[in-house]
Enzyme design. Structure first.
Site, mmCIF file in Angstrom:
data_model
loop_
_atom_site.group_PDB
_atom_site.id
_atom_site.type_symbol
_atom_site.label_atom_id
_atom_site.label_comp_id
_atom_site.label_asym_id
_atom_site.label_seq_id
_atom_site.Cartn_x
_atom_site.Cartn_y
_atom_site.Cartn_z
ATOM 1 N N THR A 184 -16.418 -0.866 -14.586
ATOM 2 C CA THR A 184 -16.057 -1.682 -13.477
ATOM 3 C C THR A 184 -16.046 -3.305 -14.120
ATOM 4 O OG1 THR A 184 -17.075 -2.906 -11.867
ATOM 5 C CG2 THR A 184 -17.890 -1.648 -12.791
ATOM 6 N N SER A 185 -16.018 -4.161 -14.259
ATOM 7 C CA SER A 185 -15.711 -5.438 -14.254
ATOM 8 C C SER A 185 -17.097 -6.210 -13.495
ATOM 9 C CB SER A 185 -14.626 -6.383 -14.148
ATOM 10 O OG SER A 185 -14.784 -7.017 -12.565
ATOM 11 N N ILE B 176 -10.413 3.154 -4.489
ATOM 12 C CA ILE B 176 -9.935 4.169 -3.111
ATOM 13 C C ILE B 176 -8.565 4.807 -3.016
ATOM 14 C CG2 ILE B 176 -9.925 1.972 -1.854
ATOM 15 C CD1 ILE B 176 -7.013 0.806 -2.581
ATOM 16 N N ASP B 177 -8.937 5.732 -4.561
ATOM 17 C CA ASP B 177 -8.332 6.896 -5.053
ATOM 18 C C ASP B 177 -9.191 7.423 -4.689
ATOM 19 O OD1 ASP B 177 -9.020 7.216 -6.823
ATOM 20 O OD2 ASP B 177 -8.743 5.912 -8.478
ATOM 21 N N ARG C 26 1.574 1.802 -4.104
ATOM 22 C CA ARG C 26 -0.379 2.173 -3.889
ATOM 23 C C ARG C 26 -0.008 3.958 -3.562
ATOM 24 N NH1 ARG C 26 1.230 -2.158 -5.697
ATOM 25 N NH2 ARG C 26 1.612 -0.939 -6.995
ATOM 26 N N TYR D 85 0.666 -1.227 -0.098
ATOM 27 C CA TYR D 85 -0.248 -0.153 -0.158
ATOM 28 C C TYR D 85 1.245 1.361 0.122
ATOM 29 C CZ TYR D 85 -3.929 -2.801 0.104
ATOM 30 O OH TYR D 85 -5.438 -3.729 -0.171
ATOM 31 N N GLN E 288 -15.725 1.945 -6.676
ATOM 32 C CA GLN E 288 -15.110 1.167 -5.416
ATOM 33 C C GLN E 288 -13.734 1.195 -5.082
ATOM 34 O OE1 GLN E 288 -16.104 -3.170 -7.385
ATOM 35 N NE2 GLN E 288 -16.693 -1.153 -8.840
ATOM 36 N N HIS F 13 -14.851 0.715 -0.962
ATOM 37 C CA HIS F 13 -14.183 0.391 -0.805
ATOM 38 C C HIS F 13 -12.783 0.807 -0.006
ATOM 39 C CE1 HIS F 13 -15.417 -3.271 -3.593
ATOM 40 N NE2 HIS F 13 -15.813 -2.711 -2.777
ATOM 41 N N LEU G 63 -14.456 -0.819 -21.070
ATOM 42 C CA LEU G 63 -14.178 -1.741 -22.259
ATOM 43 C C LEU G 63 -14.379 -2.778 -22.493
ATOM 44 C CD1 LEU G 63 -11.714 -0.161 -23.351
ATOM 45 C CD2 LEU G 63 -9.777 -0.767 -21.926
HETATM 46 P P1 OAD Z 1 -11.074 -4.625 -12.700
HETATM 47 O O1 OAD Z 1 -10.053 -4.497 -12.145
HETATM 48 O O2 OAD Z 1 -12.049 -6.094 -12.214
HETATM 49 O O3 OAD Z 1 -12.543 -3.876 -13.630
HETATM 50 C C1 OAD Z 1 -11.134 -2.932 -14.426
HETATM 51 C C2 OAD Z 1 -12.978 -2.859 -15.693
HETATM 52 O O4 OAD Z 1 -12.284 -1.712 -16.085
HETATM 53 C C3 OAD Z 1 -12.686 -4.095 -16.808
HETATM 54 O O5 OAD Z 1 -13.977 -4.438 -16.363
HETATM 55 C C4 OAD Z 1 -11.921 -2.990 -17.966
HETATM 56 O O6 OAD Z 1 -12.178 -3.814 -18.942
HETATM 57 C C5 OAD Z 1 -12.114 -1.502 -17.719
HETATM 58 N N1 OAD Z 1 -11.335 -0.192 -18.338
HETATM 59 C C6 OAD Z 1 -10.120 -1.008 -18.236
HETATM 60 N N2 OAD Z 1 -9.786 0.267 -18.331
HETATM 61 C C7 OAD Z 1 -10.514 1.522 -18.847
HETATM 62 C C8 OAD Z 1 -11.136 2.834 -19.053
HETATM 63 N N3 OAD Z 1 -9.826 3.366 -19.988
HETATM 64 N N4 OAD Z 1 -11.578 2.997 -19.805
HETATM 65 C C9 OAD Z 1 -13.403 2.328 -19.357
HETATM 66 N N5 OAD Z 1 -13.373 1.156 -18.959
HETATM 67 C C10 OAD Z 1 -12.221 0.508 -18.618
HETATM 68 O O7 OAD Z 1 -12.174 -3.492 -11.554
HETATM 69 P P2 OAD Z 1 -12.882 -3.338 -10.531
HETATM 70 O O8 OAD Z 1 -14.307 -3.738 -10.999
HETATM 71 O O9 OAD Z 1 -13.162 -2.282 -10.010
HETATM 72 O O10 OAD Z 1 -11.560 -4.814 -4.192
HETATM 73 O O11 OAD Z 1 -12.566 -4.173 -9.304
HETATM 74 C C11 OAD Z 1 -13.564 -4.172 -8.412
HETATM 75 C C12 OAD Z 1 -13.294 -4.906 -7.317
HETATM 76 O O12 OAD Z 1 -12.501 -6.014 -6.735
HETATM 77 C C13 OAD Z 1 -11.890 -4.120 -6.473
HETATM 78 O O13 OAD Z 1 -12.764 -2.473 -5.621
HETATM 79 C C14 OAD Z 1 -11.222 -4.378 -5.240
HETATM 80 C C15 OAD Z 1 -11.479 -6.102 -6.474
HETATM 81 O O14 OAD Z 1 -10.563 -6.734 -6.071
HETATM 82 C C16 OAD Z 1 -11.058 -4.435 -2.966
HETATM 83 O O15 OAD Z 1 -10.399 -4.594 -2.909
HETATM 84 C C17 OAD Z 1 -12.778 -5.179 -2.453
#
Ligand code: OAD
Length: 246
Positions: A190-191, A96-97, A55, A52, A94, A112, A216
């Protein structure tokens, strides 16, 4: 009208912060269980502090991108400039930044947690924190620490104030309230894999909201969205906002 803007790691990708689910399945070279679970912290607190710290340093060297700025502009738009005088924009993330805050958002619900905060393992208070942490620091508020946290030797008094796997996300009551009174739910970057967050779009839809996704790649919860706009959010989201006349 209540607009919810809900974001994940993809929102900050264009600022240079790595997303979680990269092709190698690692988060900046680490398995998520190592660095983002209470068990990982108990096993190797020094590694988690180091992770961290890296980060935090990285965050202090990056800037908000056009998508963060567009969200802040939308949240701050004066009612007389909007078509609907009762519009409110609820920003939930979600991430943390602090890039949404730096872009100018007045209120951000960080479900988060936040990288620039620490929590004391003794008094449970949260403290704003921008420098490195370690296993030997005492709490600046209650003064207890560094080596007698009740967790055994070597943990220090502080941990990052982020929500790890197997911990409960923050602000869920408020989020639930907003989801039940939402007209437009916008998901950005978000995925759709991690619950309960991945279920927010479905709840909003159930309450009658129009749901729109900017991503994306195809998210796991794509079926919950009325509209899916593919591409980099720094381009697609400001363009969409302009098209709405907001
Ligand atoms: P992920 O890394 O799972 O997903 C990021 C998503 O953003 C993917 O689906 C990419 O296709 C998309 N992406 C990447 N670049 C992009 C861009 N420039 N424009 C639009 N989309 C883009 O991240 P999160 O869904 O945020 O939790 O992950 C959810 C949680 O899992 C996080 O908050 C964290 C993690 O483990 C904890 O730490 C509890």
């Amino acid at each position: 009208m209540n607009i919810i803007i809900f974001s994940g790691a993809g929102l900050s990708a264009e600022s240079g912060i790595q997303t979680f689910r990269s092709a190698d399945g690692l988060w900046n070279g680490h398995a998520v269980e190592e660095v983002a679970t209470p068990e990982g912290f108990r096993r190797n607190p020094a590694l988690v502090h180091e992770f961290y710290n890296a980060r935090r340093r990285e965050l202090l060297n990056v800037e908000p991108n056009p998508a963060h700025i567009a969200i802040a502009k939308l949240q701050n738009a004066l009612p007389e400039y909007s078509k609907d005088h009762n519009r409110r924009v609820t920003v939930i993330t979600q991430n943390i930044d602090d890039l949404l805050e730096r872009a100018g958002c007045a209120e951000v619900l960080h479900i988060h947690g936040e990288l620039l905060r620490c929590r004391c393992l003794y008094c449970n208070e949260e403290i704003k924190w921008t420098t490195d942490t370690s296993t030997t620091l005492a709490c600046p508020l209650c003064k207890r620490g560094g080596n007698q946290t009740g967790m055994g030797e070597g943990y220090g008094a502080l941990r990052p104030a982020v929500v790890w796997f197997n911990e409960i996300p923050q602000h869920l009551e408020r989020v639930e309230e907003e989801l039940s009174d939402c007209d437009i739910f916008v998901s950005i970057g978000t995925s759709g894999v991690v619950y309960p967050a991945a279920g927010f779009s479905r709840v909003a839809k159930h309450h009658g909201a129009k749901t729109i996704c900017f991503n994306l790649d195809t998210p796991d919860n794509k079926g919950d969205f009325d509209e899916f706009i593919t591409g980099e959010a720094g381009k697609t989201f400001p363009e969409w906002l302009n098209a709405q006349g907001w």
